[in-house]
Structure formats: C-alpha cells, structure tokens
Design a protein around this motif. Structure first.
Motif, PDB file in Angstrom:
ATOM      1  N   MET A 461     -22.847 -31.887  24.222  1.00  0.00           N
ATOM      2  CA  MET A 461     -21.760 -31.094  24.794  1.00  0.00           C
ATOM      3  C   MET A 461     -21.735 -29.687  24.200  1.00  0.00           C
ATOM      4  O   MET A 461     -21.572 -28.691  24.928  1.00  0.00           O
ATOM      5  N   GLN A 462     -21.909 -29.573  22.890  1.00  0.00           N
ATOM      6  CA  GLN A 462     -21.895 -28.254  22.257  1.00  0.00           C
ATOM      7  C   GLN A 462     -23.086 -27.416  22.710  1.00  0.00           C
ATOM      8  O   GLN A 462     -22.956 -26.204  22.933  1.00  0.00           O
ATOM      9  N   LEU A 465     -22.296 -26.246  26.376  1.00  0.00           N
ATOM     10  CA  LEU A 465     -21.247 -25.219  26.495  1.00  0.00           C
ATOM     11  C   LEU A 465     -21.664 -23.905  25.847  1.00  0.00           C
ATOM     12  O   LEU A 465     -21.358 -22.827  26.352  1.00  0.00           O
ATOM     13  N   GLY A 469     -17.333 -22.081  25.747  1.00  0.00           N
ATOM     14  CA  GLY A 469     -16.139 -22.876  25.530  1.00  0.00           C
ATOM     15  C   GLY A 469     -16.243 -23.665  24.240  1.00  0.00           C
ATOM     16  O   GLY A 469     -17.215 -23.529  23.477  1.00  0.00           O
ATOM     17  N   GLU A 470     -15.249 -24.498  23.960  1.00  0.00           N
ATOM     18  CA  GLU A 470     -15.201 -25.280  22.741  1.00  0.00           C
ATOM     19  C   GLU A 470     -15.046 -26.754  23.093  1.00  0.00           C
ATOM     20  O   GLU A 470     -14.453 -27.112  24.114  1.00  0.00           O
ATOM     21  N   VAL A 471     -15.571 -27.598  22.175  1.00  0.00           N
ATOM     22  CA  VAL A 471     -15.503 -29.041  22.348  1.00  0.00           C
ATOM     23  C   VAL A 471     -14.572 -29.619  21.288  1.00  0.00           C
ATOM     24  O   VAL A 471     -14.656 -29.255  20.113  1.00  0.00           O
ATOM     25  N   TRP A 481     -12.967 -30.275  26.780  1.00  0.00           N
ATOM     26  CA  TRP A 481     -13.588 -28.954  26.826  1.00  0.00           C
ATOM     27  C   TRP A 481     -12.492 -27.939  27.120  1.00  0.00           C
ATOM     28  O   TRP A 481     -11.628 -28.161  27.958  1.00  0.00           O
ATOM     29  N   ARG A 501     -22.866 -29.978  34.958  1.00  0.00           N
ATOM     30  CA  ARG A 501     -23.020 -30.050  33.498  1.00  0.00           C
ATOM     31  C   ARG A 501     -22.832 -31.483  32.999  1.00  0.00           C
ATOM     32  O   ARG A 501     -23.597 -31.963  32.160  1.00  0.00           O
TER      33      ARG A 501
END
Length: 582
Positions: A461-462, A465, A469-471, A481, A501
């Motif tokens: 996920m990181q 993104l 954005g931030e997780v 997210w 995504r």
C-alpha cells in the motif's frame, strides 16, 4: 660542649627579638623601581577592643599604641583593627601610589599619611559605604596616596567591618600598575558575573517555554550565585550608590539559598526520585536545611552567618563531588559536565578559603579565581541541562513515534489518523479497506504468517500510494488511505484510480502466495458530505456494501466505470442510490 649554651642563648635571643618585632609591628616598605609591593607581615594589623570614639590622628595613634597583634585565625575576625606602615620612596619626582586592601567587607576605612617632616594628612575614606572619592575596584578597597619626591613617612590605617579574613594583605601599586590591575579585576569580574546572569536568564527562558522544574532550579542555581557575587564584589553598591546599606554582606546571606537551588537541580537532573531514592532524600533534606539557614542568617551576627555559609560551602563541595563521581558511570554526558564544573568550582573554593587564612600564598586573586571557576561551573551546569533536555527530547520523540505508529506494520495508527484530520487541505479523499480471508490465513498458517501478511500488505500500500497519500492501520485487518489537495480535480483523478490500485495490490498478494486474501474497499470525497465524520461514515458504509456484494458474487461490484459515473454525477450525495454507488 661550650658551643651548645651559646647556641641556646642565640636561639632564645632570636625568639625574643622576633616577639618584640611583632609587638612593634613597624613594617616598612621602600618604594623604588618596582611597580607593585605586597605587605604580608602577619603582625601588621592590630585588633581593637571597640570602635574608635572619633577618627582624629591623635585618638587613632593612642588606640594603636594600646593594642597588640592578633594571631591568625581560620574563621577571620570582626570589629575594628589598625595598622602602621613605614613608607619611603627614592623617586626624584612626585608619584601617585595606591593602597589596596584585600578585604570585601569594610564599613569604615580611615587613613592618615604622616610625613617625617610635616603634619599628618587625612586621606580619602575607603569603604563599601563611602567610596565615591576612591577608585572603583571590585572585591577590594583602594586608596590614592600622592607622594612627593624622596618622601618618607608613616601610614596610619583604621578599618572596621563585621567580618574580614585575618590577616588581610596590603598592596601598594604605582599608577601604571594600578591601572592594569584595576582593569583586570573589574573586567574579569564583570565578564564572569555577566556570563552567570546570562546563563541564568537562558535557563529561566527555558523554564517559561518548557515548564520543567529542573530548568527553574538551574536558573536559581546560577542566578543566585551571580547575584551573590555581584553583591560581595561591591558591584551593587557601586551601581546604585547605596550610602546606608552595605550589600557586600548579602553575598554570604544568600549563599545557602543558592545551595538549596543547586541541591534541587542535582536531584532533578539525575531523576533521583525514581532512580536514586536515597540520594533524593538526602538532597531534599539539604534543601530544607539551606532554606532554614537562608531565613536565619539575616537574624544572626554576621560573623556567625559568615561561618555558617563557609560550612555550607564545605558541605556542598563534598556532596556535589561525591554525587557526581557516583553518577559518572551511570548518567552519561550530563554527569560528565556536572562533575567537571563542580570539580573546578570546588577546587577554587578550597583555594579561596585557604588564601584567606594566611596558609596559602599566591599572586592570584582568590576572588577572581572563584569567579572564573564559578563562571565555568555555570557553563558546565547549563551544558548538563542541555544534555538533559536533549535526552528528554529524544525520549519524547521516541514516545511520540511509537504512540502514532503501528509497531507491526510501521504505518500510522488510529491516533496518528485522528491527528492528521486536523491538518487536511481543502479537498480530501478517504478510502476504507478491509482484508478478506484474514481469519483463514490465521487458522491455516498461524498468526505468525498472518502478521507477515499484514506487513506485506502495508508495504504494498505504501509503495502504491507513494507521496500521493498516507496509509493508516486502524484495526486488526483494517486500513485507511487518506489523500488531500488544494485542487478538487486532483482528488477526483485519484479517486478514479482507486479500484485499479486495489486490484493491483490484490494481484501482487496472490503472486506472493497469499491466495486467500482479498481487499474490500469503499471511498468518499470531502465534497460529498458536510463534515469529515460524515465522510468517514459514508466511506465505511460503502466498504461494507462492497464486502457484502463480493460475498454474493465472484465479480467485484465496484468498477472503474461505476466510479466515473459516481464522480461525474451532478446530483447531491443524498440523491445517489446504493445501487448507483455499487
């Protein structure tokens, strides 16, 4: 054998003559080409039983004749004392000389110059209370002595003080030497006192900013020492022209208060309450004792206050060196700075006390040695405080980090997510994600493998993104997210890519062997709702709708085409039906 009686008589005569010379105390100085002379005759000064009724030359001469020399004493003397000094100069022209009295506390100082061929001349008075006509010299009193060419005569000196070191020396300097000496003493003292007061102000500002008690104790430690030495040096009297109050005595009176602050600083610096309870109890007891002394000393005769302050200094030297040696292997750089400063200051205090007992002869000024050492000590104390604050900041940052970061996946936790809500830009996108099949992984492969899978999910996920954005991990298998922007089109463009995504992350998980895992998601844009809490509720509802839809069919119900329809629909959020969202 006949030689022994002769040697005995010779020794006896020597002792008698030496004793007679003490009684006469007719010390003389011949001024020639040297610029400075120090009179160290221990029988020069004669204590008087009571102050003079008047200060005429006749009265003072009679009192001196009736007095006798006093023995050295470790605790000094108090009251009036007199001295007679023969002076002769071979100069061929008139000269200007200065007498310097090595005494801090002088309430009354009278001097007469009696030429061999002339009448006695009363010179300017010298004391802390009446020094307008004398040169300003911190720590000491100075007196101008103009001499004619080839002059000879006698100086008659009278001093009265509540306490003075006995014997105190007397120096004579010519004009150039005195100018250098005056500049050195005054400038060094002012610099040292200014350094202490500046450091105390820095510590006080740190207290205002941080509210840490250790910074306040440090400000008291350094500031009270600075104020005390400013008073003892005569700087306060010279600055404010006080004619009725000799503030030089205040330095001794407030010294126990400085030690009380130093005790509390030491206790707080090394966290003695939690780490070293025995030391903490001792330092608290010493603080109470010093505060009691601080209240009692102004009520006692000054010679008693002087003695108690020096005993307090001795006790503090032993205390601080013992504690700092104990802390050296335990407390790192704070203890090293603390030990270095107190070792220098302790050695200077010992030098000061020995110098004023007559048991140590040195060309160095004891007061300047202590002041310079104290300025270094205060700098080291502030460095130890800076190290303490730096350690505290590191601990705070560490605690701050672990309070906001999920320890397993190293992404932000719910607390960090809540904080991030307060920093959002005008437009934001919120995506709720929930892992499908997590229980199956734990049951079949074990919780260790489940934890490994969560780490890989967070990592993917990181990576996906990036900086868009931030997780956040907000639960066992729940992620969020969060993206924000000042441009609405950017947020809409990002929302249009969410399904792709998520599908990509699912595909990568399966390639890594996590066939059981799927991801249900739902998103909402801030412009769809009136508040962030409503936006969260909308994204959460859509995520659960998506999860239920996936349970009913193998085909993911939220497609890119549906997202485009959602984002381009011009109706209000309340007009969008659940079927259209799916």
């Amino acid at each position: 054998m006949a030689l022994l009686p002769r040697l005995g008589w010779l020794l006896f005569c020597t002792i008698v003559l030496s004793f007679a010379s003490l009684l006469q105390a007719n010390t003389s100085v011949s001024l020639d080409n040297q610029g400075q002379y120090t009179v160290t005759d221990k029988a020069l000064w004669h204590p008087l039983p009571e102050p003079a009724a008047d200060y005429s030359y006749t009265t003072l001469s009679r009192l001196l004749e009736q007095s006798g020399p006093a023995a050295n004493t470790l605790v000094g003397r108090r009251g009036p004392a007199m001295a007679r000094l023969r002076v002769h100069t071979n100069a061929r022209q008139n000269q200007h000389w200065y007498l310097i009295f090595n005494a801090n506390f002088i309430d009354k100082g009278i001097a007469y110059w009696q030429p061999d061929n002339g009448q006695p001349v009363r010179l300017a008075e010298f004391s802390q209370l009446d020094d307008q006509a004398t040169p300003h010299l911190l720590h000491y009193q100075a007196l101008s002595l103009p001499l004619d060419a080839a002059a000879s005569g006698t100086l008659l000196l009278y001093v009265n003080a509540k306490q003075y070191a006995y014997p105190f020396s007397l120096k004579l300097m010519d004009q150039p030497e005195f100018n250098r000496y005056q500049f050195g003493i005054n400038s060094t003292s002012l610099i040292a006192i200014s350094v202490m007061m500046t450091l105390a102000l820095i510590a006080l500002m740190l207290y205002v900013r941080t509210r840490y008690q250790v910074t306040l104790a440090c400000a008291g430690y350094i500031g009270l020492h600075g104020v005390g030495w400013a008073a003892a040096a005569g700087l306060i009297n010279d600055s404010f022209r006080l004619a009725d109050l000799n503030t030089a005595y205040a330095g001794m009176l407030i010294f126990p208060l400085a030690v009380a602050s130093a005790s509390q600083f030491t206790r707080l610096l090394f966290s003695c309450n939690s780490k070293y309870r025995g030391i903490s109890r001792y330092l608290n007891g010493l603080t109470c004792l010093c505060l009691l002394l601080g209240c009692l000393l102004p009520l006692l005769p000054f010679w008693q206050a002087f003695l108690l302050s020096h005993l307090t200094a001795t006790l503090w030297i032993l205390t601080t060196l013992t504690i700092s040696l104990y802390m050296l292997p335990r407390e790192g750089f704070s203890a090293r700075y603390y030990f270095t400063g107190n070792l220098i200051y302790g050695a200077a205090l010992v030098f000061y006390m020995l110098s004023h007992t007559g048991n140590l002869s040195s060309s160095l000024s004891p007061e300047l040695v202590v002041l310079a050492a104290l300025a270094i000590d205060c700098l080291c104390i502030l460095l130890s405080l800076a190290e303490w604050l730096s350690h505290r900041k590191r601990e705070y940052n560490r605690s701050y980090y672990f309070a906001r970061v999920d320890p397993l996946t190293q992404v932000g936790n719910r607390y960090a997510f809540n904080e991030r809500q307060c920093e959002l830009k005008q437009y934001s996108l919120l995506v709720f994600l929930d892992l499908d099949g997590m229980k199956e992984v734990n049951d079949k492969r074990g919780h260790d493998q489940g934890d490994l899978m969560l780490k890989e999910v967070a990592e993917l996920m990181q990576e996906d993104l990036g900086d868009q954005g931030e997780v956040f991990r907000t639960g066992g298998d729940e992620f969020i997210w969060l993206a924000d922007s000042h441009r609405q089109a950017e947020i809409h463009g990002f929302a249009g890519e969410i399904a792709t995504r998520v599908a990509g992350i699912e595909q990568q998980l399966k390639h890594r062997g996590w066939q059981e895992i799927g991801i249900s998601f739902g998103f909402a844009i801030s412009s769809e709702t009136e508040s962030f809490s409503q936006c969260m509720a909308l994204a959460d509802q859509r995520m659960y709708d998506n999860k239920r839809a996936k349970a009913q069919t193998d085909k993911p119900p939220l497609t890119a085409a549906t997202e485009t329809t959602l984002l381009t629909d011009k109706r209000s959020p309340s007009a969008l039906t659940a079927r259209e969202i799916r």
